[in-house]
Design an enzyme around this catalytic site. Structure first.
Site, short mmCIF file in Angstrom:
data_model
loop_
_atom_site.label_atom_id
_atom_site.label_comp_id
_atom_site.label_asym_id
_atom_site.label_seq_id
_atom_site.Cartn_x
_atom_site.Cartn_y
_atom_site.Cartn_z
N ALA A 266 78.84 100.13 78.94
CA ALA A 266 77.64 99.54 78.72
C ALA A 266 76.28 100.03 78.67
O ALA A 266 75.56 99.60 77.98
CB ALA A 266 77.70 98.28 79.74
N GLY A 269 72.62 99.33 77.96
CA GLY A 269 72.50 97.87 78.06
C GLY A 269 72.16 96.88 76.85
O GLY A 269 71.95 96.13 76.92
N LYS A 271 73.80 96.21 74.14
CA LYS A 271 74.53 95.21 73.40
C LYS A 271 75.00 94.45 74.58
O LYS A 271 75.47 93.33 74.19
CB LYS A 271 75.78 96.48 73.09
CG LYS A 271 75.51 97.18 71.68
CD LYS A 271 76.87 98.13 71.44
CE LYS A 271 76.29 99.20 70.44
NZ LYS A 271 75.38 100.33 71.33
N ASP A 289 79.94 100.99 83.76
CA ASP A 289 79.82 102.53 83.45
C ASP A 289 80.12 103.39 84.59
O ASP A 289 80.27 103.12 85.62
CB ASP A 289 78.07 102.47 83.19
CG ASP A 289 77.89 103.84 82.60
OD1 ASP A 289 77.86 104.02 81.18
OD2 ASP A 289 77.65 104.84 83.24
N ASP A 317 85.30 103.85 85.81
CA ASP A 317 85.88 104.64 84.40
C ASP A 317 86.42 103.65 83.94
O ASP A 317 87.36 102.74 84.18
CB ASP A 317 86.60 105.70 85.10
CG ASP A 317 86.87 106.88 83.64
OD1 ASP A 317 86.94 106.12 82.53
OD2 ASP A 317 87.27 107.94 83.96
N ASP A 336 82.45 100.15 73.35
CA ASP A 336 81.31 101.04 72.38
C ASP A 336 81.51 102.33 73.05
O ASP A 336 80.93 102.75 74.06
CB ASP A 336 80.01 100.37 72.80
CG ASP A 336 79.05 101.11 71.87
OD1 ASP A 336 79.49 101.20 70.74
OD2 ASP A 336 78.06 101.48 72.52
N CYS A 389 78.90 105.22 67.58
CA CYS A 389 77.64 105.48 66.89
C CYS A 389 77.75 107.07 66.49
O CYS A 389 76.82 108.00 66.23
CB CYS A 389 76.23 105.59 67.68
SG CYS A 389 76.35 106.42 69.06
#
Length: 450
Positions: A266, A269, A271, A289, A317, A336, A389
């Protein structure tokens, strides 16, 4: 090093050199460093845009500038790294910026060289820059190896250039690489619970910010001029800085109020808070996270953006999701995943010089482990979105293919995105390259549990 004169220490070019040095030593990311140095060196507010342009422009072209300077310094016995950086910074201004005459650029470079080194260093810098001014830089045609020539032209390490040529072809790789040398633009996500994008643009205009509606995200605006993070809308939590490509992720999840959502990776933050806004105070998003200090950022963002009551953070994790949460706990899951970040090379040009070939072996293993761990926690009929990304096939299409090959109860579904994005969708996956719409590079795939 002698004491730097106050006037020079506060100058935009001295500060740019300091930033470039620190970034090249691996001490800081470019996007995090500039504000710190602006405050420390008391750079005049009107010079901050130039400072950003100098730092990003020099770093993004570092390999090309090195090639162009090399013939003029190869006879020198030893050139300190900071002197090379100063020459690169000065040459970038001479070649790519036309607002300052060459003689002024050279004079200030000499003053910096004398202050940081000694009079001899100043003479050396003056001689090199005046020789370049007189003779011009060497042609790229002198590089016989086509791959090395392309890598130098787009200032991308040779192994990455080779990788992209293999995946995209030479012409597309050149187009991609040259687009990364263009300045990045700033976009923001508007919280439509509080105001429309048109109302936001009108309010920003009162703060002297020129913005327009994003064509890619129904939540986005793009600022062509002004400092969005200094606006009243930002302070009120009605706007947050987020790239247009990143805004597409929550949209792909097809969020409905009342759902339970897991954001497996996350921080910081962006998203998570978008998902929470779409839940509209009904339901929850659990943000994971591996580092508590990063979860603190998630909570701070959630507080500022008025979604703290919907966000739950948990330090763990993401590869342990199956061991921690009951089966079929969530209606939606976002993975993500941690990635090489190659889609961010325009915004963070230092990224491309930090990568190693082994990164593209280890990262896909981790990404796949996270997907497999999250799969049991998704309800039947639920949607899991995998996003990165990066623009590396090994971390995107290949990870999805391997996951689906081992998970017969999952299938790709169409992405609910804007019509303008359709050219970037292949086999139900969004593969957004930076040159397409001048956004960050991004990958999104939505999968449904049968």
């Amino acid at each position: 090093m002698a004491k730097i004169p106050k006037k020079l220490r506060h100058s935009v070019r001295f500060t740019a050199l300091e930033a470039i040095e620190r970034i090249n030593h691996g001490g800081a990311y470019s996007n995090l460093l500039l504000n710190e140095l602006i405050q420390k060196n008391q750079v005049d507010g009107k010079d901050t845009a130039l400072l950003t342009e100098l730092v990003y422009g020099t770093i993004s072209r570092q390999l090309l500038l090195t090639y162009q300077i090399e013939p003029f310094i190869k006879k020198a016995k030893k050139v300190d790294p900071w002197v090379k950086r100063l020459l690169q910074l000065s040459l970038f201004q001479m070649l790519y910026l036309d607002r300052v005459p060459d003689h002024a650029i050279i004079n200030e470079a000499v003053e910096i060289a004398k202050a940081k080194g000694n009079p001899g260093t100043g003479k050396f810098v003056n001689g090199v820059l005046r020789s370049i001014q007189r003779e011009g830089v060497p042609s790229l045609d002198l590089i016989k190896d086509p791959l090395e020539r392309l890598a130098t032209e787009i200032s991308l390490p040779k192994f990455l250039t080779e990788k992209f040529v293999a995946e995209l072809g030479e012409a597309e790789t050149r187009k991609l690489g040259l687009s990364l040398l263009e300045p990045s633009r700033v976009s923001a996500r508007i919280d439509l619970r509080f105001l429309s994008r048109e109302e936001a643009i009108e309010a920003l205009a009162e703060d002297g910010i020129d913005a327009r509606i994003s064509e890619l995200s129904p939540y986005g605006i793009v600022a062509d001029k002004g400092f969005l993070a200094g606006s009243e809308l930002f302070q009120n939590g009605w706007l947050t800085i987020q790239d247009e490509s990143s805004m597409l992720v929550a949209q792909a999840l097809q969020i409905e109020p009342g759902q339970k959502v897991l954001d497996a990776c996350a921080a910081p933050g962006g998203k998570t808070t978008h998902i929470a806004a779409l839940l509209n105070n009904e339901g929850s998003v659990t943000a994971l996270d591996i580092h508590e200090h990063k979860l603190k950022l998630v909570r701070e963002n959630a507080e500022r953006l008025r979604v703290a009551d919907t966000v739950v953070t948990k330090e763990m994790d993401a590869r342990k999701v199956a061991e921690t949460f009951d089966a079929e706990s969530f209606d939606r899951i976002l993975v993500d995943a941690p990635c090489s970040g190659l889609g961010l090379m325009r915004r963070k040009p230092d990224i491309k010089y930090q990568k190693q070939p082994q990164d593209f072996v280890q990262l896909p293993k981790i990404q796949l482990e996270i997907l497999k761990s999250c799969a049991p926690a998704l309800k039947s009929g639920g949607i899991m979105v995998y996003s990165t990304c990066t623009i590396a096939r090994a971390e995107n299409q290949q990870v999805v293919a391997e996951f689906l090959a081992t998970q017969p109860d999952f299938e790709k579904i169409d992405l609910a995105l804007e019509e303008k994005l359709q050219p970037a969708i292949r086999e139900q996956m969004l593969i957004l390259y930076p040159e397409m719409f001048m956004t960050d590079g991004f990958f999104i795939c939505a999968m449904q549990k049968k």
